[in-house]
Design an enzyme around this catalytic site. Structure first.
Site, mmCIF file in Angstrom:
data_model
loop_
_atom_site.group_PDB
_atom_site.id
_atom_site.type_symbol
_atom_site.label_atom_id
_atom_site.label_comp_id
_atom_site.label_asym_id
_atom_site.label_seq_id
_atom_site.Cartn_x
_atom_site.Cartn_y
_atom_site.Cartn_z
ATOM 1 N N ASP A 170 0.827 -1.211 0.000
ATOM 2 C CA ASP A 170 0.000 0.000 0.000
ATOM 3 C C ASP A 170 0.861 1.259 0.000
ATOM 4 O OD1 ASP A 170 -3.130 -0.882 0.884
ATOM 5 O OD2 ASP A 170 -1.547 -2.304 1.367
ATOM 6 N N ASP A 183 -1.423 -3.013 -3.924
ATOM 7 C CA ASP A 183 -1.672 -1.565 -3.918
ATOM 8 C C ASP A 183 -0.371 -0.806 -4.144
ATOM 9 O OD1 ASP A 183 -4.306 -2.143 -3.571
ATOM 10 O OD2 ASP A 183 -4.517 -1.142 -1.634
ATOM 11 N N HIS A 186 -3.152 -9.693 -0.713
ATOM 12 C CA HIS A 186 -3.435 -8.315 -0.323
ATOM 13 C C HIS A 186 -4.321 -8.209 0.917
ATOM 14 C CE1 HIS A 186 -3.628 -4.042 -0.646
ATOM 15 N NE2 HIS A 186 -4.951 -4.046 -0.793
ATOM 16 N N HIS A 209 -11.675 -2.506 6.884
ATOM 17 C CA HIS A 209 -11.675 -3.735 6.063
ATOM 18 C C HIS A 209 -11.891 -5.000 6.896
ATOM 19 C CE1 HIS A 209 -10.643 -1.387 2.596
ATOM 20 N NE2 HIS A 209 -9.464 -1.049 3.045
ATOM 21 N N HIS A 218 -4.528 0.133 6.360
ATOM 22 C CA HIS A 218 -3.448 1.117 6.396
ATOM 23 C C HIS A 218 -2.969 1.343 7.830
ATOM 24 C CE1 HIS A 218 -5.333 2.733 2.432
ATOM 25 N NE2 HIS A 218 -4.779 1.544 2.290
#
Length: 622
Positions: free
Chosen positions: A201, A233, A345, A355, A384
């Site tokens: 990410d 990402d 991921h 998420h 994140h």
């Protein structure tokens, strides 16, 4: 505004760390965005882009000891076109500088300069006529050719017959610059130490640049014994495809010298991406590993068998990906690749509010495969924030399960995820909504040293684009407030990961029915415990349950004796001396609060591993 020659498109508000287009060639526009991926055994794949279709797909390469002319490899070239998508975060990111302005997007979406009437017709305006007064988000109109992105020419060249631990210098057609890499070994159960740089990410913010810079620093001196694993990402183009070109330049300093192995994430899949840019620019060794898709693949490198999986493809038994994974795991030879690392991921385990349980179906489908085949570590992104889990199987803490590392904290424009769910489940060993990379150094068949280091945080300061580059920071989210994690102020997570010598031994039954409890360093009263060295397993009812059972065989021997260190201390550099047993120098960041008892414990563990550490108190500039 027409996007012609998109190779040289530069976002007006792009961060200063993104290099300008390359001009070092005989006749610009020059080749650029050079990056490496591993191919099959003895192969390195070189990818670069050009604006000129006449530039050849050709790489020259040579060794320092070579007295003959350079070897020449040729490859393939392709270009593609996609209809652009506009995300709100492109103009109004949660963190980092805007990558476009409203005026720039409106200029693309406004067709009045040429579609005010239908040419050669008295019947009114063109069907392409648009005169917007505000930005339209989402997919652009196919009637507006200004919203069509045509990629530069993407060249893919495979260098073959490469020798392990040999340094090659290379150059690509249309570029005067020389690059170099040292070829990692194929499957080699004696290639210790072997180092993996870990992130996910990323995006293109200043903090992401710090993450990449820290990876480059950590991998210095490990050439030929290191790669980078990026768990999805990548560019955060999100359908605004010129950002793939800026990200290619952003990564070139690392990726032109060290192979970066990737899996796709939702930002390569959604927002009109549909894997097109990702598959064209980042070819993984899928065909060489008997996969029919670039989205799942595997590769032996040194003592590690690396598997890349796709969170956004079917995973049920009988699916293409499931059947491939089962066959691939069955082929692993633990004598030559004792470590098996899986990257995907979306995380299966996560105690952040972001998420939650999105990958639950994939976990139910594939987790038994991973555990029955003794997978050691699972790498994820998507959330994140940073979180390290204890070894798990179906929510049970068990030596049979892999260690889960959630590394979606590369530093992208969407900022940090908060809050963390409370109470912290016992399976969660360390969590913080801060940014930075991790490094895993494999020392032998059972021991690896793991180290996450913070490089920045999200802040409430709009003048700095909500980025805090102080490595001693703590995240304060503009909307969600302070990081509520127990480890919010800790800038380091460093420990030994110790795996059973026989990963494939049957696991005795263990019913773990403990509910999720706040994380502690000891098992709560009444939790199942064990003093034997036998691995433990979970029940097989498909439900997630949590156990605080003590693990047999000392799964984790922490560098800091299990203590969570605060960020107030000065970061120090620990240098481990070179040993005749093949464990070479490595560098570990630690905190100033390291006490003598922890030092003694770590020396004892290091002695069992075969690593002699000399603790120094030398200041390090960050």
């Amino acid at each position: 505004m027409r996007f012609l020659g998109l190779l040289f498109f530069t976002v007006c508000h792009a961060a200063s760390h993104i290099p300008e287009p390359n001009t070092l060639c005989e006749a610009p526009p020059c080749s650029e965005q050079v990056h490496l991926q591993l191919g099959g055994p003895g192969e390195m794949v070189v990818v670069y882009v050009t604006a000129n279709a006449n530039t050849s797909s050709e790489v020259k390469y040579w060794t320092a000891s070579s007295s003959s002319a350079p070897s020449v490899a040729t490859g393939t070239a392709q270009a593609y076109s996609q209809l652009m998508w506009v995300e709100y975060a492109l103009i109004n990111p949660s963190m980092g500088k805007p990558e476009a302005t409203e005026e720039e997007i409106l200029d693309l979406q406004n067709t009045t300069s040429w579609a005010y009437r239908a040419p050669f017709s008295p019947y009114g305006r063109s069907a392409s006529y648009e005169n917007p007064t505000s930005v339209s988000y989402g997919l652009g109109s196919y009637k507006n050719p200004q919203m069509a992105y045509t990629s530069p020419v993407v060249h893919t060249v495979t260098l073959t017959g490469l020798a392990a631990f040999t340094t090659y210098t290379y150059s690509v057609a249309g570029d005067r610059r020389n690059f170099s890499f040292t070829m990692p070994p194929d499957a080699d159960g004696t290639a210790y130490p072997f180092t993996l740089g870990l992130t996910a990410d990323l995006g293109q913010t200043d903090i992401a640049a710090r993450t990449v810079a820290r990876l480059r620093e950590a991998l210095l001196g490990t050439e030929g014994s290191s790669i980078v694993l990026l768990s999805g990402d990548l560019a955060y183009a999100d359908g605004y495809f010129p950002l793939w070109d800026t990200w290619g330049r952003f990564m070139e300093g690392l990726a032109s010298n060290t192979p970066v192995m990737t899996v796709g994430g939702n930002h390569e899949y959604g927002s009109g991406e549909a894997w097109v840019s990702y598959n064209a620019r980042y070819p993984m060794p899928h065909a060489q590993s008997n996969s029919v898709s670039n989205l799942w693949w595997s590769r032996d490198v040194g003592p590690v068998h690396v598997i890349g999986l796709c969170s956004y493809a079917e995973t049920s038994p009988g699916s293409l990906q499931y059947r491939w994974l089962a066959a691939d795991l069955a082929r692993v030879d633990r004598a030559v690749t004792p470590w098996v690392i899986v990257m995907m991921h979306a995380p299966w385990y996560n105690s952040n509010s972001g998420h939650r349980a999105e990958a639950e179906l994939m976990r139910r489908d594939m987790e038994p495969l991973l555990v029955s085949n003794g997978v050691d570590i699972v790498l994820n992104g998507h959330v994140h924030a940073y979180e390290r889990m204890k070894p798990l199987y179906k929510g049970c803490v068990t030596a049979c399960g892999p260690v889960y590392l959630n590394l979606g904290n590369g530093g992208n424009r969407e900022g940090a995820y908060l809050p963390w769910l409370e109470p912290q489940p016992f399976f969660s060993a360390f969590r913080a909504s801060t940014f930075g990379p991790a490094v895993l150094t494999i020392s032998n068949a059972t021991h690896a040293f793991y180290n996450f280091t913070r490089v920045g945080c999200q802040s409430t300061d709009a003048s700095s684009y909500f980025e805090n580059l102080d490595p001693l920071c703590t995240t304060f989210h503009p909307r969600d407030g302070a990081d509520n994690a127990r480890n919010a102020s800790a800038g380091l997570d460093a420990l030994w990961i110790v795996r059973p010598s026989n990963r494939l031994a049957p696991c005795p039954e263990l019913t773990c029915s403990q509910p999720a409890v706040p994380a502690t360093d000891t098992a709560p009263t009444g939790a199942p415990t064990s003093t034997s060295d036998s691995p433990k397993s979970c029940d097989d009812d498909g439900e997630s349950k949590y156990s605080a059972g003590a693990l047999g065989g000392s799964i984790f021997a922490s560098l800091v004796g299990g203590a969570v260190l605060g960020a107030a201390g000065v970061l120090l550099w620990q240098r481990c001396s070179h040993r005749s047993d093949g464990v070479s120098d490595k560098h570990v960041r630690m905190e100033d609060k390291l006490d003598e008892r922890s030092v003694a414990e770590n020396k004892e563990e290091a002695g069992r591993v075969g690593v002699g550490c000399k603790h120094t108190r030398t200041h390090v500039e960050l």
